[in-house]
Design a protein around this motif. Structure first.
Motif, PDB file in Angstrom:
ATOM      1  N   LYS A   3      71.274  90.180  24.448  1.00  0.00           N
ATOM      2  CA  LYS A   3      71.664  90.933  23.247  1.00  0.00           C
ATOM      3  C   LYS A   3      70.957  90.395  22.013  1.00  0.00           C
ATOM      4  CE  LYS A   3      75.679  92.644  20.723  1.00  0.00           C
ATOM      5  NZ  LYS A   3      77.161  92.723  20.681  1.00  0.00           N
ATOM      6  N   ALA A   4      70.896  89.068  21.891  1.00  0.00           N
ATOM      7  CA  ALA A   4      70.263  88.442  20.728  1.00  0.00           C
ATOM      8  C   ALA A   4      68.760  88.703  20.699  1.00  0.00           C
ATOM      9  CB  ALA A   4      70.541  86.942  20.735  1.00  0.00           C
ATOM     10  N   ASN A   5      68.123  88.638  21.864  1.00  0.00           N
ATOM     11  CA  ASN A   5      66.664  88.800  21.942  1.00  0.00           C
ATOM     12  C   ASN A   5      66.213  90.261  21.968  1.00  0.00           C
ATOM     13  OD1 ASN A   5      66.577  86.033  22.054  1.00  0.00           O
ATOM     14  ND2 ASN A   5      66.083  85.903  24.235  1.00  0.00           N
ATOM     15  N   GLY A   6      67.117  91.141  22.401  1.00  0.00           N
ATOM     16  CA  GLY A   6      66.735  92.543  22.531  1.00  0.00           C
ATOM     17  C   GLY A   6      65.842  92.789  23.723  1.00  0.00           C
ATOM     18  N   SER A   7      65.842  91.840  24.669  1.00  0.00           N
ATOM     19  CA  SER A   7      64.996  91.987  25.864  1.00  0.00           C
ATOM     20  C   SER A   7      65.609  91.251  27.041  1.00  0.00           C
ATOM     21  CB  SER A   7      63.587  91.447  25.603  1.00  0.00           C
ATOM     22  OG  SER A   7      63.627  90.049  25.371  1.00  0.00           O
ATOM     23  N   ILE A   8      65.260  91.695  28.238  1.00  0.00           N
ATOM     24  CA  ILE A   8      65.687  91.039  29.473  1.00  0.00           C
ATOM     25  C   ILE A   8      64.459  90.804  30.333  1.00  0.00           C
ATOM     26  CG2 ILE A   8      66.217  93.272  30.577  1.00  0.00           C
ATOM     27  CD1 ILE A   8      68.463  91.794  32.127  1.00  0.00           C
ATOM     28  N   SER A   9      64.356  89.614  30.910  1.00  0.00           N
ATOM     29  CA  SER A   9      63.197  89.267  31.741  1.00  0.00           C
ATOM     30  C   SER A   9      63.550  89.471  33.212  1.00  0.00           C
ATOM     31  CB  SER A   9      62.781  87.818  31.492  1.00  0.00           C
ATOM     32  OG  SER A   9      61.681  87.471  32.309  1.00  0.00           O
ATOM     33  N   VAL A  10      62.896  90.443  33.831  1.00  0.00           N
ATOM     34  CA  VAL A  10      63.162  90.794  35.228  1.00  0.00           C
ATOM     35  C   VAL A  10      61.999  90.306  36.093  1.00  0.00           C
ATOM     36  CG1 VAL A  10      63.719  92.645  36.823  1.00  0.00           C
ATOM     37  CG2 VAL A  10      64.421  92.823  34.434  1.00  0.00           C
ATOM     38  N   ALA A  11      62.314  89.472  37.063  1.00  0.00           N
ATOM     39  CA  ALA A  11      61.273  88.892  37.922  1.00  0.00           C
ATOM     40  C   ALA A  11      60.999  89.775  39.135  1.00  0.00           C
ATOM     41  CB  ALA A  11      61.703  87.502  38.382  1.00  0.00           C
ATOM     42  N   TYR A  12      59.723  89.814  39.523  1.00  0.00           N
ATOM     43  CA  TYR A  12      59.331  90.574  40.714  1.00  0.00           C
ATOM     44  C   TYR A  12      58.370  89.754  41.558  1.00  0.00           C
ATOM     45  CZ  TYR A  12      54.869  91.476  38.336  1.00  0.00           C
ATOM     46  OH  TYR A  12      53.661  91.323  37.699  1.00  0.00           O
ATOM     47  N   ARG A  13      58.254  90.147  42.822  1.00  0.00           N
ATOM     48  CA  ARG A  13      57.282  89.548  43.729  1.00  0.00           C
ATOM     49  C   ARG A  13      56.097  90.508  43.862  1.00  0.00           C
ATOM     50  NH1 ARG A  13      59.712  85.616  46.940  1.00  0.00           N
ATOM     51  NH2 ARG A  13      57.574  85.121  47.549  1.00  0.00           N
ATOM     52  N   GLU A  14      54.916  89.965  44.043  1.00  0.00           N
ATOM     53  CA  GLU A  14      53.728  90.820  44.073  1.00  0.00           C
ATOM     54  C   GLU A  14      53.487  91.482  45.427  1.00  0.00           C
ATOM     55  OE1 GLU A  14      50.599  88.260  42.594  1.00  0.00           O
ATOM     56  OE2 GLU A  14      50.957  88.964  40.542  1.00  0.00           O
ATOM     57  N   SER A  15      54.054  90.922  46.508  1.00  0.00           N
ATOM     58  CA  SER A  15      53.766  91.495  47.826  1.00  0.00           C
ATOM     59  C   SER A  15      54.931  91.387  48.806  1.00  0.00           C
ATOM     60  CB  SER A  15      52.529  90.816  48.431  1.00  0.00           C
ATOM     61  OG  SER A  15      52.720  89.415  48.518  1.00  0.00           O
ATOM     62  N   ILE A  52      62.874  79.625  41.396  1.00  0.00           N
ATOM     63  CA  ILE A  52      64.103  78.905  41.037  1.00  0.00           C
ATOM     64  C   ILE A  52      63.934  78.126  39.728  1.00  0.00           C
ATOM     65  CG2 ILE A  52      65.672  77.042  41.722  1.00  0.00           C
ATOM     66  CD1 ILE A  52      65.585  78.167  44.563  1.00  0.00           C
ATOM     67  N   PRO A  53      62.840  77.361  39.538  1.00  0.00           N
ATOM     68  CA  PRO A  53      62.652  76.682  38.244  1.00  0.00           C
ATOM     69  C   PRO A  53      62.623  77.640  37.058  1.00  0.00           C
ATOM     70  CG  PRO A  53      61.189  75.734  39.880  1.00  0.00           C
ATOM     71  CD  PRO A  53      61.816  76.936  40.518  1.00  0.00           C
ATOM     72  N   LEU A  54      61.989  78.799  37.223  1.00  0.00           N
ATOM     73  CA  LEU A  54      61.911  79.765  36.126  1.00  0.00           C
ATOM     74  C   LEU A  54      63.275  80.379  35.810  1.00  0.00           C
ATOM     75  CD1 LEU A  54      58.520  81.610  36.810  1.00  0.00           C
ATOM     76  CD2 LEU A  54      59.005  79.844  35.107  1.00  0.00           C
ATOM     77  N   MET A  55      64.132  80.468  36.824  1.00  0.00           N
ATOM     78  CA  MET A  55      65.492  80.933  36.585  1.00  0.00           C
ATOM     79  C   MET A  55      66.298  79.859  35.862  1.00  0.00           C
ATOM     80  SD  MET A  55      67.693  83.371  36.877  1.00  0.00           S
ATOM     81  CE  MET A  55      67.001  84.492  38.102  1.00  0.00           C
ATOM     82  N   GLN A  56      66.134  78.616  36.299  1.00  0.00           N
ATOM     83  CA  GLN A  56      66.898  77.517  35.708  1.00  0.00           C
ATOM     84  C   GLN A  56      66.539  77.266  34.246  1.00  0.00           C
ATOM     85  OE1 GLN A  56      65.893  74.600  38.856  1.00  0.00           O
ATOM     86  NE2 GLN A  56      68.099  74.334  39.146  1.00  0.00           N
ATOM     87  N   ASN A  57      65.247  77.427  33.894  1.00  0.00           N
ATOM     88  CA  ASN A  57      64.852  77.115  32.507  1.00  0.00           C
ATOM     89  C   ASN A  57      64.940  78.305  31.561  1.00  0.00           C
ATOM     90  OD1 ASN A  57      62.506  78.697  32.757  1.00  0.00           O
ATOM     91  ND2 ASN A  57      61.164  76.950  33.158  1.00  0.00           N
ATOM     92  N   GLY A  58      65.441  79.455  32.067  1.00  0.00           N
ATOM     93  CA  GLY A  58      65.676  80.600  31.201  1.00  0.00           C
ATOM     94  C   GLY A  58      64.501  81.534  31.013  1.00  0.00           C
ATOM     95  N   THR A  59      63.373  81.281  31.717  1.00  0.00           N
ATOM     96  CA  THR A  59      62.212  82.170  31.592  1.00  0.00           C
ATOM     97  C   THR A  59      62.527  83.557  32.140  1.00  0.00           C
ATOM     98  OG1 THR A  59      60.681  80.303  31.758  1.00  0.00           O
ATOM     99  CG2 THR A  59      59.781  82.491  32.222  1.00  0.00           C
ATOM    100  N   ILE A  60      63.244  83.607  33.264  1.00  0.00           N
ATOM    101  CA  ILE A  60      63.646  84.891  33.838  1.00  0.00           C
ATOM    102  C   ILE A  60      65.168  84.986  33.833  1.00  0.00           C
ATOM    103  CG2 ILE A  60      61.568  85.146  35.237  1.00  0.00           C
ATOM    104  CD1 ILE A  60      63.177  84.208  37.682  1.00  0.00           C
ATOM    105  N   ASP A  61      65.679  86.213  33.779  1.00  0.00           N
ATOM    106  CA  ASP A  61      67.121  86.434  33.735  1.00  0.00           C
ATOM    107  C   ASP A  61      67.682  86.919  35.057  1.00  0.00           C
ATOM    108  OD1 ASP A  61      67.424  85.828  30.912  1.00  0.00           O
ATOM    109  OD2 ASP A  61      66.356  87.708  30.540  1.00  0.00           O
ATOM    110  N   ILE A  62      66.847  87.569  35.859  1.00  0.00           N
ATOM    111  CA  ILE A  62      67.298  88.124  37.136  1.00  0.00           C
ATOM    112  C   ILE A  62      66.086  88.288  38.044  1.00  0.00           C
ATOM    113  CG2 ILE A  62      67.093  90.509  36.284  1.00  0.00           C
ATOM    114  CD1 ILE A  62      69.585  91.176  37.985  1.00  0.00           C
TER     115      ILE A  62
END
Length: 295
Positions: free
Chosen positions: A30-42, A92-102
């Motif tokens: 809500k504060a950032n106005g954005s959500i980071s959604v992670a995907y796999r390339e293959s 997992i590291p990117l989830m833990q440090n807040g880079t991705i949200d889901i």
């Protein structure tokens, strides 16, 4: 002096990072106005890049439904979706440090990972099964006695097969191939009787074969493991939103429609049909709605 300044800077950065992560996901979004959604390339058909270079897939579509609910919960109809490619090593590291949200991909929900991140209701189950030539006498693990069995080196499947071989005294010759394509080739060329691997990967390999009808996937699943949407740990409000979204999709029939679209219909970019029926474990979980991890 320089060392002291660097230490102080690191401490400030760590404090800022901790403060950011102290926010719940919904507060952060809500504060950032954005959500980071992670995907796999293959990770076909869960999350992968389509012909247009954009993320697509079963998990990706479900993430889209979740984002719609996040917009409602935060009152941010203008919410921006930022995409982030992840790998098995960094997700997992990117989830833990807040880079991705889901992350909506093919991530196994197991007890070890549950110490680091959280998982929503399990939305797929996979287990070690076998790719054989059509018409092969191999129909189950018991039929492997005295046969040649291949699996890909460095996988949990190889370890599972080695354990099963020893525990059941089957005496099959276990071969290690460098990758999944080589493993499948050994079966196609009749240098191995069966290839043991996650069944969904076997369906993909069969579908991509020159003549899919020459191959069959057989046997009961060994060591079944669930896939689930990955979230940050200790954020019950966001987990509830994600779980509630999945429950609504399941109860409305939309989940099953998405399953048929991605696992039992032609999918991009090549129009291949994986012809992967829904497993008994997944059918059961559409009623149980469990997030239970694999051990």
């Amino acid at each position: 002096m320089r060392h002291s300044i660097l230490v102080a800077f690191a401490a400030v950065a760590a404090a800022c990072g901790s403060a950011a992560l102290a926010q719940t996901t919904l507060e952060k979004v809500k504060a950032n106005g954005s959500i980071s959604v992670a995907y796999r390339e293959s990770s076909i058909p869960f999350s992968y890049l389509g012909a247009d270079g954009q993320p697509t897939g079963f998990g990706w579509e479900i993430c889209g439904k979740i984002v719609d609910e996040v917009k409602k919960a935060t009152g941010r109809a203008d919410l921006k979706v930022e995409t982030q490619a992840v790998t098995s090593q960094n997700r997992i590291p990117l989830m833990q440090n807040g880079t991705i949200d889901i992350e909506c991909g093919s991530t196994t929900n197991n007890s070890e990972r549950a110490k680091q991140v959280a998982f929503a209701i399990n939305y797929f189950y996979t287990g070690t099964r076998f790719l054989v030539k059509a018409g092969s006498p191999v129909k189950s693990v018991a039929d492997l006695k005295g046969k040649k069995v291949v699996s890909t080196t460095g996988t949990t499947n190889y370890q599972v097969l080695r354990k099963v071989n020893a525990e059941r005294g089957l005496g099959f010759d276990l071969i290690a191939a460098k990758d999944h394509a080589d493993s499948a080739l050994l079966v196609q060329s009749e240098r191995a009787d069966a290839f043991g691997m996650d069944d969904i990967l076997l369906y993909g390999l069969r579908a991509n074969a020159t003549n899919p009808n020459e191959l069959a996937i057989v046997g009961e699943s060994i060591q079944v493991e669930p896939y689930a949407i990955m979230l940050r740990k200790d954020d019950p409000a966001f987990k509830k939103l994600v779980d509630d979204t999945l429950v609504a999709l399941i109860k409305s029939g939309q989940f099953e429609a998405l399953y048929k679209k991605w696992f039992q219909s032609p999918i991009p970019p090549k129009g291949i049909n994986l012809n992967a029926p829904m497993s008994p474990e997944l059918r059961d979980n559409l009623k149980l709605l469990s997030d239970k991890p694999a051990t």
